[in-house]
Design a protein around this motif. Structure first.
Motif, PDB file in Angstrom:
ATOM      1  N   VAL A   1     -22.844  -1.435 -14.935  1.00 51.21           N
ATOM      2  CA  VAL A   1     -21.820  -0.454 -15.308  1.00 51.21           C
ATOM      3  C   VAL A   1     -21.517  -0.631 -16.792  1.00 51.21           C
TER       4      VAL A   1
ATOM      5  N   THR B   1     -19.414   0.899 -18.593  1.00 50.20           N
ATOM      6  CA  THR B   1     -17.991   1.043 -18.906  1.00 50.20           C
ATOM      7  C   THR B   1     -17.195  -0.223 -18.600  1.00 50.20           C
ATOM      8  N   ASP B   2     -17.782  -1.166 -17.878  1.00 60.31           N
ATOM      9  CA  ASP B   2     -17.110  -2.438 -17.631  1.00 60.31           C
ATOM     10  C   ASP B   2     -16.959  -3.172 -18.956  1.00 60.31           C
TER      11      ASP B   2
ATOM     12  N   SER C   1     -27.859   1.894 -17.907  1.00 58.23           N
ATOM     13  CA  SER C   1     -26.901   1.513 -16.874  1.00 58.23           C
ATOM     14  C   SER C   1     -27.382   2.053 -15.530  1.00 58.23           C
ATOM     15  N   SER C   2     -27.251   1.228 -14.495  1.00 55.10           N
ATOM     16  CA  SER C   2     -27.619   1.694 -13.150  1.00 55.10           C
ATOM     17  C   SER C   2     -26.437   2.347 -12.439  1.00 55.10           C
ATOM     18  N   HIS C   3     -25.262   2.361 -13.080  1.00 57.51           N
ATOM     19  CA  HIS C   3     -24.050   2.981 -12.522  1.00 57.51           C
ATOM     20  C   HIS C   3     -23.711   2.433 -11.143  1.00 57.51           C
ATOM     21  N   GLY C   4     -24.093   1.175 -10.900  1.00 58.20           N
ATOM     22  CA  GLY C   4     -23.777   0.549  -9.626  1.00 58.20           C
ATOM     23  C   GLY C   4     -24.599   1.048  -8.458  1.00 58.20           C
TER      24      GLY C   4
ATOM     25  N   GLU D   1     -31.018   1.838 -10.372  1.00 58.05           N
ATOM     26  CA  GLU D   1     -31.541   0.580 -10.889  1.00 58.05           C
ATOM     27  C   GLU D   1     -33.066   0.558 -10.774  1.00 58.05           C
TER      28      GLU D   1
ATOM     29  N   TRP E   1     -17.568  -0.699  -7.490  1.00 61.91           N
ATOM     30  CA  TRP E   1     -17.341  -1.337  -8.777  1.00 61.91           C
ATOM     31  C   TRP E   1     -16.042  -0.842  -9.421  1.00 61.91           C
ATOM     32  N   ASN E   2     -15.233  -0.069  -8.667  1.00 57.17           N
ATOM     33  CA  ASN E   2     -13.979   0.475  -9.201  1.00 57.17           C
ATOM     34  C   ASN E   2     -12.850  -0.542  -9.023  1.00 57.17           C
TER      35      ASN E   2
END
Length: 344
Positions: free
Chosen positions: A73, A75-76, A101-104, A109, A224-225
């Motif tokens: 992520v 943005t983390d 990024s795999s965006h979770g 991924e 991941w939120n």
């Protein structure tokens, strides 16, 4: 004065009076050509609008100067800080970083792995999703290029750079026990090895200090939120009057951000003063942690050491002429540092 228009490398080589191979060597590594030749090329670059198509040049090589950087992520704040440091270090070594990024999501991924293969990346520095990653996806990548894991890992023989979770959680649990009520532990979904390691260290440290571990939090839903989870679960517990303690150790800083926001919304004071209702601490020392209200007490990961070690390890693997490439350390972990601020 208008700059000379030049479209091809052959034309540019003729315009500055050097051979095409010499020009190629310059664009690969400016220091590899003689100083007088380098000056001639750089003067010609300044006088023209020519810029080499590095993407096309890379694709024509067996090994490019691209280094992949893959994170779950972007943005983390933790991953954003690591990517920032990794990019600058990779560029400083003469490589071009490709950040994905795999965006979770496991399918993204896997798509990222295929992208790195198609771009002929020289190597990759990867923070895998971990437990949700498609089985074998990184073994497939490792068969083609050197890779290094950071932050978390997939079981196997790939080098890993990360944080000493056992040490860092034990340190902050000991501090919280000595400075007030023993902490309860606000857990998160175990998306990777870090979650389980931190929980195990909390339980072991509490028991060694003679206290009963108290763990709460939804660990079933894969997400991941963390800020949203922290807010909603803390709000629900405060509303129901079932918050399990007045000192809370959160699994990471992002979870703590949500918990602190929920406490504030419900009129509770967070801090270590005698008139505070809650103490909240966490782990990671994200770049934003010092700017929460109050500033968050946390365990700082060594961003500088982890980024530098990740790049150095990969470069050692890329240097086929270096005997050290055969004896690369497979696991390098760095101790965390307690950062005491006003939240706990």
């Amino acid at each position: 004065m208008d700059k000379m228009t030049i479209k091809t490398m052959d034309d540019f080589a003729r315009s500055c009076g050097v051979s095409r191979p010499t020009l190629s060597r310059y664009f690969d590594s400016p220091s590899s050509v003689k100083p007088m030749t380098r000056k001639r090329i750089e003067d010609a670059l300044s006088a023209s609008d020519y810029r080499p198509n590095l993407y096309a040049r890379n694709l024509n090589r067996k090994r490019t100067r691209n280094i992949g950087i893959l994170v779950p992520v972007i943005t983390d704040p933790f991953y954003a800080e690591m990517v920032n440091r990794l990019e600058l270090l990779v560029r400083g070594e003469g490589y071009w970083p490709i950040v994905i990024s795999s965006h979770g999501l496991p399918d993204l991924e896997a798509e990222a792995v295929n992208t790195l293969l198609s771009l002929k990346a020289a190597g990759a520095i990867i923070a895998p999703l971990g437990l949700a990653s498609e089985p074998g996806i990184f073994e497939k990548l490792r068969e083609s290029i050197p890779i290094v894991y950071f932050d978390t890992f997939i079981e196997g023989n790939t080098p890993f750079i990360g944080n000493n979770n056992a040490q860092s959680v034990a340190t902050i649990v000991d501090y919280l026990c000595r400075s007030g009520e023993p902490p309860t532990y606000f857990d998160i979904p175990h998306v990777n090895h870090n979650s389980g390691e931190r929980l195990a260290s909390y339980i072991a440290t509490m028991e060694s200090l003679g206290f009963e571990p108290v763990v709460f939090g939804d660990t079933e839903s894969y997400s991941w939120n963390f800020e949203q989870m922290g807010y909603e679960q803390t709000d629900a517990l405060i509303t129901a009057g079932t918050l399990p303690g007045t000192t809370i150790l959160c699994a990471n800083d992002r979870l703590a951000f949500g918990a602190m926001a929920a406490a504030h919304a419900r009129g509770l004071r967070v801090g270590r003063r005698s008139d505070s209702d809650l103490r909240i601490a966490a782990h990671d020392d994200h770049p934003l942690s010092r700017y929460t209200c109050p500033p968050l007490t946390t365990m700082a990961q060594d961003f500088t050491a982890m980024a530098r070690s990740s790049v150095d390890t990969l470069l050692s693997m890329l240097d086929e002429s270096d005997d050290s490439a055969q004896v690369i350390a497979r696991k390098i972990i760095f101790d965390g540092t307690l950062v005491m601020r006003q939240s706990a």
